[in-house]
Write a protein that holds these residues in place. Structure first.
Motif, PDB file in Angstrom:
ATOM      1  N   PHE A 132       0.854  -1.187   0.000  1.00 19.33           N
ATOM      2  CA  PHE A 132       0.000   0.000   0.000  1.00 19.33           C
ATOM      3  C   PHE A 132       0.887   1.233   0.000  1.00 19.33           C
ATOM      4  O   PHE A 132       2.092   1.162   0.257  1.00 19.33           O
ATOM      5  CB  PHE A 132      -0.947   0.034   1.210  1.00 19.33           C
ATOM      6  N   ASP A 133       0.294   2.383  -0.284  1.00 20.59           N
ATOM      7  CA  ASP A 133       0.951   3.688  -0.191  1.00 20.59           C
ATOM      8  C   ASP A 133       0.216   4.534   0.841  1.00 20.59           C
ATOM      9  O   ASP A 133      -0.993   4.385   1.032  1.00 20.59           O
ATOM     10  CB  ASP A 133       0.926   4.429  -1.531  1.00 20.59           C
ATOM     11  N   ILE A 134       0.942   5.432   1.488  1.00 15.14           N
ATOM     12  CA  ILE A 134       0.339   6.446   2.346  1.00 15.14           C
ATOM     13  C   ILE A 134       0.827   7.797   1.841  1.00 15.14           C
ATOM     14  O   ILE A 134       2.036   8.024   1.745  1.00 15.14           O
ATOM     15  CB  ILE A 134       0.711   6.265   3.827  1.00 15.14           C
ATOM     16  N   TYR A 135      -0.096   8.676   1.512  1.00 17.33           N
ATOM     17  CA  TYR A 135       0.254   9.951   0.912  1.00 17.33           C
ATOM     18  C   TYR A 135       0.557  10.998   1.970  1.00 17.33           C
ATOM     19  O   TYR A 135       0.096  10.905   3.112  1.00 17.33           O
ATOM     20  CB  TYR A 135      -0.882  10.433  -0.003  1.00 17.33           C
ATOM     21  N   GLU A 136       1.341  11.984   1.587  1.00 12.94           N
ATOM     22  CA  GLU A 136       1.716  13.053   2.505  1.00 12.94           C
ATOM     23  C   GLU A 136       0.473  13.760   3.036  1.00 12.94           C
ATOM     24  O   GLU A 136      -0.380  14.190   2.272  1.00 12.94           O
ATOM     25  CB  GLU A 136       2.627  14.056   1.799  1.00 12.94           C
ATOM     26  N   GLY A 137       0.388  13.858   4.356  1.00 13.89           N
ATOM     27  CA  GLY A 137      -0.696  14.596   4.977  1.00 13.89           C
ATOM     28  C   GLY A 137      -1.999  13.849   5.140  1.00 13.89           C
ATOM     29  O   GLY A 137      -2.968  14.407   5.646  1.00 13.89           O
ATOM     30  N   GLU A 138      -2.050  12.570   4.729  1.00 15.07           N
ATOM     31  CA  GLU A 138      -3.292  11.818   4.855  1.00 15.07           C
ATOM     32  C   GLU A 138      -3.234  10.843   6.024  1.00 15.07           C
ATOM     33  O   GLU A 138      -2.176  10.618   6.632  1.00 15.07           O
ATOM     34  CB  GLU A 138      -3.603  11.064   3.560  1.00 15.07           C
ATOM     35  N   THR A 139      -4.369  10.257   6.325  1.00 14.00           N
ATOM     36  CA  THR A 139      -4.465   9.209   7.341  1.00 14.00           C
ATOM     37  C   THR A 139      -4.993   7.955   6.671  1.00 14.00           C
ATOM     38  O   THR A 139      -6.105   7.965   6.130  1.00 14.00           O
ATOM     39  CB  THR A 139      -5.414   9.623   8.480  1.00 14.00           C
ATOM     40  N   LEU A 140      -4.195   6.898   6.702  1.00 16.20           N
ATOM     41  CA  LEU A 140      -4.653   5.600   6.203  1.00 16.20           C
ATOM     42  C   LEU A 140      -5.124   4.781   7.397  1.00 16.20           C
ATOM     43  O   LEU A 140      -4.360   4.524   8.324  1.00 16.20           O
ATOM     44  CB  LEU A 140      -3.526   4.868   5.475  1.00 16.20           C
ATOM     45  N   GLY A 141      -6.389   4.399   7.391  1.00 10.90           N
ATOM     46  CA  GLY A 141      -6.915   3.542   8.441  1.00 10.90           C
ATOM     47  C   GLY A 141      -6.637   2.085   8.128  1.00 10.90           C
ATOM     48  O   GLY A 141      -6.767   1.661   6.975  1.00 10.90           O
ATOM     49  N   LEU A 142      -6.265   1.323   9.139  1.00  8.53           N
ATOM     50  CA  LEU A 142      -6.003  -0.106   8.984  1.00  8.53           C
ATOM     51  C   LEU A 142      -6.896  -0.840   9.972  1.00  8.53           C
ATOM     52  O   LEU A 142      -6.743  -0.690  11.190  1.00  8.53           O
ATOM     53  CB  LEU A 142      -4.525  -0.412   9.242  1.00  8.53           C
ATOM     54  N   VAL A 143      -7.846  -1.620   9.453  1.00 11.07           N
ATOM     55  CA  VAL A 143      -8.835  -2.276  10.307  1.00 11.07           C
ATOM     56  C   VAL A 143      -8.861  -3.774  10.036  1.00 11.07           C
ATOM     57  O   VAL A 143      -8.364  -4.255   9.017  1.00 11.07           O
ATOM     58  CB  VAL A 143     -10.245  -1.684  10.089  1.00 11.07           C
ATOM     59  N   GLY A 144      -9.476  -4.500  10.955  1.00  6.97           N
ATOM     60  CA  GLY A 144      -9.591  -5.958  10.851  1.00  6.97           C
ATOM     61  C   GLY A 144      -9.755  -6.541  12.237  1.00  6.97           C
ATOM     62  O   GLY A 144      -9.527  -5.861  13.243  1.00  6.97           O
ATOM     63  N   GLU A 145     -10.154  -7.808  12.297  1.00  3.03           N
ATOM     64  CA  GLU A 145     -10.377  -8.419  13.602  1.00  3.03           C
ATOM     65  C   GLU A 145      -9.063  -8.738  14.294  1.00  3.03           C
ATOM     66  O   GLU A 145      -7.983  -8.698  13.685  1.00  3.03           O
ATOM     67  CB  GLU A 145     -11.232  -9.677  13.447  1.00  3.03           C
ATOM     68  N   SER A 146      -9.130  -9.067  15.571  1.00  4.08           N
ATOM     69  CA  SER A 146      -7.936  -9.358  16.359  1.00  4.08           C
ATOM     70  C   SER A 146      -7.162 -10.522  15.744  1.00  4.08           C
ATOM     71  O   SER A 146      -7.743 -11.524  15.333  1.00  4.08           O
ATOM     72  CB  SER A 146      -8.334  -9.715  17.796  1.00  4.08           C
ATOM     73  N   GLY A 147      -5.835 -10.353  15.678  1.00  4.22           N
ATOM     74  CA  GLY A 147      -4.979 -11.402  15.149  1.00  4.22           C
ATOM     75  C   GLY A 147      -4.758 -11.360  13.658  1.00  4.22           C
ATOM     76  O   GLY A 147      -4.055 -12.218  13.110  1.00  4.22           O
ATOM     77  N   CYS A 148      -5.303 -10.333  12.967  1.00  2.00           N
ATOM     78  CA  CYS A 148      -5.147 -10.288  11.509  1.00  2.00           C
ATOM     79  C   CYS A 148      -3.800  -9.723  11.082  1.00  2.00           C
ATOM     80  O   CYS A 148      -3.435  -9.814   9.912  1.00  2.00           O
ATOM     81  CB  CYS A 148      -6.272  -9.479  10.877  1.00  2.00           C
TER      82      CYS A 148
END
Length: 353
Positions: A42-58
């Protein structure tokens, strides 16, 4: 908020892998690996917020710690500010540490109980700068002002603070060296709901004032919806879907993303009455022995024979939307930025209350 479309990637992750070895028997032979992160890009752009979600243990927290080399990288590349930190020797890595910092999940466990607030916040300055004691104290006071802590608390110890105040100390410590990129590993999970709102508003305010870039890891899908620009959904060490926030919450494409987001309560009573909850059957497979083909195939309500044989590749199926699923086919786009080279525009939002 700055224009996300004009931003450039600050963090570029390609085929990131982190395996933890399994040793068994009296001779402690290497008998396998726990594939906590297995081919994430994945990429994360300058000044943005990338959310990372998923169940426990992922593997969410493992991704965050591996990005900063708190865990050694098993494979793949992590480019931060144009430098591949995955292969840097220790001394070179130490020199670029100021660019990347982390806010940990447990504000109590991440602070040394024998150090004062001033010593905790000032420790990065001791390690990475040549400031005098007076200059460090001035910088500590400046950081305390930024995160809303009273300067009179500088000589107090962590146990004298509330959970929200301790998390503010952790944020101040992360800001000490003026980083460009911060990994927030479930920074609000251990806090009361009212305190969560304060911490999230603080993170947003700091991002607007300092131009910070976040990877925001969380279980709280409602909070991610408020804070993130784009959202990556993880399942068993891989990304199932990566989409702009509004598009993902309005129309999730991957079957796992549909099931995950179906659990989010709607504030509108009329919409809440019509919400259809998708209940997944079975347990998550072991990351030490993931299933053949698609990793979600053992629990997917829409599984097909090909899903059990061929592992899907994360592919752009709509502008800015990447999905790893055989059932989602690419569609032609009539408008909008492409996800491979541009970040989606961010709609206006108010403070979380």
């Amino acid at each position: 908020m700055r224009d996300a479309v004009a931003a450039r990637p600050l963090v570029q992750v390609r085929d990131l892998r982190k395996y933890f070895p399994i040793y068994t028997g009296l001779l402690r032979r290497h008998s396998g690996d726990v594939k906590a992160v297995d081919g994430v890009s994945f990429d994360i752009y300058e000044g943005e917020t990338l959310g990372l979600v998923g169940e426990s243990g992922c593997g969410k927290s493992t991704v965050g710690r591996t990005l900063l080399r708190l865990y050694e990288v098993t494979g793949g590349s992590v480019m931060i500010g144009g430098t591949d930190i995955a292969t840097l020797p220790a001394e070179a890595l130490r020199r670029i540490r100021p660019q990347m910092q982390m806010v940990f999940q447990d504000p109590q466990a991440s602070l040394n109980p024998r150090m004062t607030l001033a010593a905790i916040i000032g420790e990065p300055l001791v390690e990475h700068t040549a400031m005098t004691a007076a200059e460090r104290l001035d910088r500590v006071h400046e950081l305390m002002d930024q995160v809303g802590l009273n300067r009179a608390f500088a000589n107090r110890f962590p146990h004298e603070f509330s959970g929200g105040q301790r998390q503010r100390i952790g944020i101040a410590r992360a800001l000490a060296l003026n980083p460009r990129f911060i990994v927030c590993d479930e920074p609000i999970a251990a806090l009361d709901v009212s305190i969560q709102a304060q911490v999230v508003n603080l993170l947003e305010d700091l991002q607007d004032r300092l131009g910070l870039t976040y990877l925001f890891i969380s279980h709280d899908l409602s909070m991610v919806r408020h804070l993130a620009t784009r959202v990556a959904v993880m399942y068993l060490g891989r990304i199932a879907e990566l989409s702009p926030r509004d598009a993902l919450y309005a129309d999730p494409l991957h079957p796992y993303a549909k099931a995950l987001l179906s659990a989010v309560c709607e504030p509108d009573p009329a919409r809440e009455r019509t919400r259809r909850r998708i209940i997944l059957k079975g347990d998550v497979p072991s990351p030490a022995n993931p299933p053949r083909g698609c990793r979600f195939s053992t629990r997917c309500p829409e599984v097909r024979p090909i899903c059990r044989e061929v592992e899907p590749i994360l592919t752009e199926v709509r502008p800015g939307r990447h999905v790893a699923c055989h059932l989602v086919t690419p569609q032609s786009a009539t408008a909008g930025p492409t996800g491979g080279t541009e970040a989606p525009e961010l709609s206006q939002q108010g403070e979380y209350r």
